[in-house]
Design a protein around this motif. Structure first.
Motif, mmCIF file in Angstrom:
data_model
loop_
_atom_site.group_PDB
_atom_site.id
_atom_site.type_symbol
_atom_site.label_atom_id
_atom_site.label_comp_id
_atom_site.label_asym_id
_atom_site.label_seq_id
_atom_site.Cartn_x
_atom_site.Cartn_y
_atom_site.Cartn_z
ATOM 1 N N THR A 167 64.576 33.655 80.931
ATOM 2 C CA THR A 167 65.090 32.392 80.399
ATOM 3 C C THR A 167 66.017 32.585 79.209
ATOM 4 O O THR A 167 66.700 31.638 78.809
ATOM 5 N N SER A 168 66.011 33.780 78.613
ATOM 6 C CA SER A 168 66.770 34.101 77.390
ATOM 7 C C SER A 168 66.236 33.390 76.155
ATOM 8 O O SER A 168 66.833 33.467 75.082
ATOM 9 N N GLU A 169 65.131 32.682 76.267
ATOM 10 C CA GLU A 169 64.509 32.052 75.099
ATOM 11 C C GLU A 169 63.819 33.110 74.239
ATOM 12 O O GLU A 169 63.334 34.126 74.745
ATOM 13 N N ILE A 170 63.764 32.858 72.935
ATOM 14 C CA ILE A 170 62.978 33.698 72.038
ATOM 15 C C ILE A 170 61.538 33.212 72.112
ATOM 16 O O ILE A 170 61.242 32.066 71.763
ATOM 17 N N ARG A 171 60.657 34.074 72.601
ATOM 18 C CA ARG A 171 59.285 33.658 72.932
ATOM 19 C C ARG A 171 58.547 33.074 71.728
ATOM 20 O O ARG A 171 57.834 32.074 71.843
ATOM 21 N N GLU A 172 58.683 33.693 70.581
ATOM 22 C CA GLU A 172 57.911 33.271 69.409
ATOM 23 C C GLU A 172 58.316 31.901 68.898
ATOM 24 O O GLU A 172 57.537 31.242 68.179
ATOM 25 N N LEU A 173 59.519 31.437 69.232
ATOM 26 C CA LEU A 173 60.003 30.153 68.727
ATOM 27 C C LEU A 173 59.985 29.055 69.784
ATOM 28 O O LEU A 173 60.121 27.876 69.450
ATOM 29 N N VAL A 228 85.552 23.712 77.133
ATOM 30 C CA VAL A 228 84.232 24.163 77.559
ATOM 31 C C VAL A 228 83.437 24.475 76.292
ATOM 32 O O VAL A 228 84.013 24.684 75.222
ATOM 33 N N VAL A 229 82.131 24.499 76.412
ATOM 34 C CA VAL A 229 81.261 24.740 75.264
ATOM 35 C C VAL A 229 80.487 26.031 75.478
ATOM 36 O O VAL A 229 79.919 26.257 76.551
ATOM 37 N N VAL A 230 80.487 26.885 74.465
ATOM 38 C CA VAL A 230 79.710 28.121 74.483
ATOM 39 C C VAL A 230 78.467 27.881 73.631
ATOM 40 O O VAL A 230 78.570 27.664 72.422
ATOM 41 N N ASN A 231 77.314 27.896 74.275
ATOM 42 C CA ASN A 231 76.079 27.685 73.514
ATOM 43 C C ASN A 231 74.981 28.578 74.069
ATOM 44 O O ASN A 231 75.250 29.531 74.798
ATOM 45 N N GLY A 232 73.761 28.289 73.741
ATOM 46 C CA GLY A 232 72.633 29.090 74.207
ATOM 47 C C GLY A 232 71.344 28.345 73.978
ATOM 48 O O GLY A 232 71.341 27.191 73.530
ATOM 49 N N PRO A 233 70.208 28.975 74.273
ATOM 50 C CA PRO A 233 68.918 28.325 74.066
ATOM 51 C C PRO A 233 68.725 27.877 72.621
ATOM 52 O O PRO A 233 69.232 28.498 71.686
ATOM 53 N N LYS A 234 67.979 26.809 72.441
ATOM 54 C CA LYS A 234 67.733 26.264 71.100
ATOM 55 C C LYS A 234 67.043 27.285 70.198
ATOM 56 O O LYS A 234 67.260 27.292 68.976
ATOM 57 N N THR A 235 66.235 28.163 70.805
ATOM 58 C CA THR A 235 65.507 29.135 69.981
ATOM 59 C C THR A 235 66.456 30.102 69.283
ATOM 60 O O THR A 235 66.117 30.640 68.222
ATOM 61 N N TRP A 236 67.634 30.344 69.847
ATOM 62 C CA TRP A 236 68.605 31.204 69.156
ATOM 63 C C TRP A 236 69.018 30.561 67.832
ATOM 64 O O TRP A 236 69.136 31.234 66.812
ATOM 65 N N SER A 237 69.234 29.246 67.871
ATOM 66 C CA SER A 237 69.657 28.537 66.663
ATOM 67 C C SER A 237 68.543 28.493 65.624
ATOM 68 O O SER A 237 68.803 28.586 64.419
ATOM 69 N N LEU A 238 67.293 28.350 66.080
ATOM 70 C CA LEU A 238 66.174 28.350 65.143
ATOM 71 C C LEU A 238 66.047 29.719 64.467
ATOM 72 O O LEU A 238 65.814 29.801 63.257
ATOM 73 N N ALA A 239 66.194 30.783 65.243
ATOM 74 C CA ALA A 239 66.109 32.128 64.671
ATOM 75 C C ALA A 239 67.236 32.355 63.669
ATOM 76 O O ALA A 239 67.042 32.979 62.621
ATOM 77 N N ALA A 240 68.432 31.849 63.970
ATOM 78 C CA ALA A 240 69.567 32.004 63.067
ATOM 79 C C ALA A 240 69.343 31.255 61.760
ATOM 80 O O ALA A 240 69.796 31.695 60.695
ATOM 81 N N GLY A 262 71.945 16.574 63.596
ATOM 82 C CA GLY A 262 71.684 17.342 62.389
ATOM 83 C C GLY A 262 70.640 18.426 62.523
ATOM 84 O O GLY A 262 70.247 19.012 61.514
ATOM 85 N N ASP A 263 70.182 18.730 63.742
ATOM 86 C CA ASP A 263 69.228 19.825 63.886
ATOM 87 C C ASP A 263 69.986 21.093 64.283
ATOM 88 O O ASP A 263 71.128 21.034 64.726
ATOM 89 N N PRO A 264 69.390 22.271 64.105
ATOM 90 C CA PRO A 264 70.115 23.510 64.368
ATOM 91 C C PRO A 264 70.531 23.647 65.826
ATOM 92 O O PRO A 264 69.712 23.563 66.733
ATOM 93 N N HIS A 265 71.821 23.839 66.058
ATOM 94 C CA HIS A 265 72.340 23.988 67.422
ATOM 95 C C HIS A 265 73.676 24.718 67.337
ATOM 96 O O HIS A 265 74.726 24.119 67.167
ATOM 97 N N ARG A 266 73.636 26.053 67.423
ATOM 98 C CA ARG A 266 74.839 26.872 67.324
ATOM 99 C C ARG A 266 75.652 26.733 68.615
ATOM 100 O O ARG A 266 75.154 27.004 69.709
ATOM 101 N N HIS A 267 76.912 26.346 68.499
ATOM 102 C CA HIS A 267 77.761 26.257 69.681
ATOM 103 C C HIS A 267 79.228 26.284 69.285
ATOM 104 O O HIS A 267 79.586 25.968 68.150
#
Length: 458
Positions: A236-242, A100-112, A172-177
């Motif tokens: 949505t758990s998205e980071i609004r600013e990103l 299984v894969v543990v991931n989250g919204p793309k904005t989490w990866s951008l913030a990281a 190659g784009d940011p995607h923490r998982h």
């Protein structure tokens, strides 16, 4: 001020994958899928995977695995004794592990990528999520014991998992998982046996829900972005600013992925019956990037990748916030547990006729995250388990046998049963639209007190 929980807006992705291939192929995939950005973030000597073992006493980390050890682990070798875990099947249908894969919204990866402190907090939160998932699977997984035709399911006593961390997508784009792989060989009834894979598959809602809520409600992960002026949308758990900038990254990533696929297809046409090595894939990666962004210098290492991501974010208009923002949160004691249980059963009944306890747990976890809950893992787990138990008590069993496996979807609700009876062919007065579908958009309140605001500081 009180907030109603509306229709579920969080989309929890990910399914269960069964790996049936050769151990060497699994190792090759893990090693080639590691990007230069992964090398930048990961500590030297961390290995290709982290090994976990779960027993009734808890979950322990046994350290990192090299590529060679990982290959043995996939093959069903006990790494402590270097002996086979019982009788190991070698046919093509033999399951090696369940992933299984543990991931989250793309904005989490951008913030990281923007802030090292967010990166560290997200890593720790995902690590805790992986441990929670492994612990839950260990408590609910089963294996079969007995002669063919008379087998019974028994709980597992010990399972092993491999955790593989990735910081980017294949483009190659940011995607923490995290790739969380449960070894198919488990210990139960004094012997090594095969995990009951169908039971794990049917538990995917709980696995996804726990993985999402464990990160979304983590106190550190929620506080650190707020200190950098970032706010999380609880629905949505998205980071609004990103969120406005996700599209630009997704489009570029899709183009790079298409370029890599084309280069690989061309290579395979000229090299039948061969497998490309890591160096060849790195060549494709650089060419694909260069073709997608001909005006940019191709990043050569992980640090350059991160600098490029941040530069592109600012190019499309993102600006760092100069001020911290308050952390708005809901505390566990403010949740009306009975109302939450009622809502979970209603939400399940609006989409299906039957469900299992794992479906209830998964829906509960997502709902709690949508309340803007921020809580330590122990408090959130107790809350989720209690709401789940209350929801189960509100359900009607479809099967009355005592030996019904937990993963079987044998629960329903009185409302669903009433609809089934009145809408069955030949029933007098059967409604055209089942009443269960007329659940109002605004769901019952499950938060008993207003949210609190916690000051954040850089």
């Amino acid at each position: 001020m009180s907030t109603d929980i509306v229709k579920a807006g969080v989309r929890v992705h990910g399914g269960v994958k069964f790996y049936r291939g050769a151990p060497r192929a699994a190792r090759a995939y893990v090693e080639r899928d590691r990007s230069r950005a992964d090398d930048y973030y990961l500590a030297e000597g961390s290995g290709v995977a982290m090994r976990l073992i779960a027993t009734p006493d808890g979950v322990r980390s046994l350290g990192g695995m090299t590529g060679e050890l990982y290959e043995q682990w996939v093959a069903g070798i006990d790494l402590d004794t270097l002996t086979a875990k019982g009788h190991i099947r070698t046919d093509d249908n033999a399951i090696r592990f369940v992933e299984v894969v543990v991931n989250g919204p793309k904005t989490w990866s951008l913030a990281a990528a923007l802030y090292p402190e967010v990166s560290a907090a997200l890593d720790r939160a995902q690590d805790k999520a992986a441990i929670e998932i492994v612990s839950w699977i260990a408590a609910h997984a089963t294996t079969r014991v007995g002669p063919r035709g008379r087998q019974v399911q028994v709980p597992v006593e010990s399972i092993e998992a491999a955790v593989i961390r990735h910081y980017t997508s294949r483009a190659g784009d940011p995607h923490r998982h995290l790739h969380l792989q449960i070894n198919a060989r488990v210990w139960a009834a004094s012997a090594w046996r095969g995990i009951h894979s169908v039971g794990v598959r049917d538990s995917i809602e709980a696995i996804n829900g726990i993985g999402h809520a464990a990160v979304a409600t983590d106190p550190e992960f929620r506080a650190v972005p707020a200190a950098h002026g970032l706010t999380v949308d609880p629905e949505t758990s998205e980071i609004r600013e990103l969120a406005p900038y996700v599209g630009a990254f997704s489009a570029r990533a899709a183009q790079i992925r298409r370029n890599v696929d084309r280069l690989e297809a061309d290579w395979r046409d000229g090299h039948p019956d061969q497998e490309p090595g890591p160096r060849m894939r790195e060549v494709w990666d650089r060419r694909a990037w260069a073709e997608a962004r001909p005006d940019k210098v191709v990043p050569m290492d992980g640090r350059e990748f991160v600098d490029r991501w941040n530069g592109e974010l600012h190019e499309v208009g993102y600006r760092d916030s100069a001020n911290a923002v308050p952390l708005r949160r809901t505390l566990p004691g403010w949740i009306d547990r009975d109302a939450a249980a009622d809502l979970v059963v209603s939400m399940l009944g609006a989409r299906r006729s039957a469900w299992n306890t794992a479906d209830i747990r998964g829906k509960t976890e997502v709902l709690l995250a949508q309340t803007a809950l921020v809580a330590d893992p122990a408090a959130r787990i107790e809350l989720a388990e209690d709401v789940t138990a209350r929801a189960v008590a509100r359900c009607t069993p479809l099967l009355t046998r005592r030996d019904v496996p937990e993963h079987v979807r044998s629960l329903t609700s009185p409302g669903v049963l009433a609809v089934e009876v009145t809408s069955s062919p030949g029933s007098p007065g059967a409604p055209i639209t089942p009443p269960i579908c007329n659940i109002p958009t605004a769901s019952p309140r499950i938060r008993k007190s207003p949210s609190t605001t916690t000051p954040s500081a850089r």
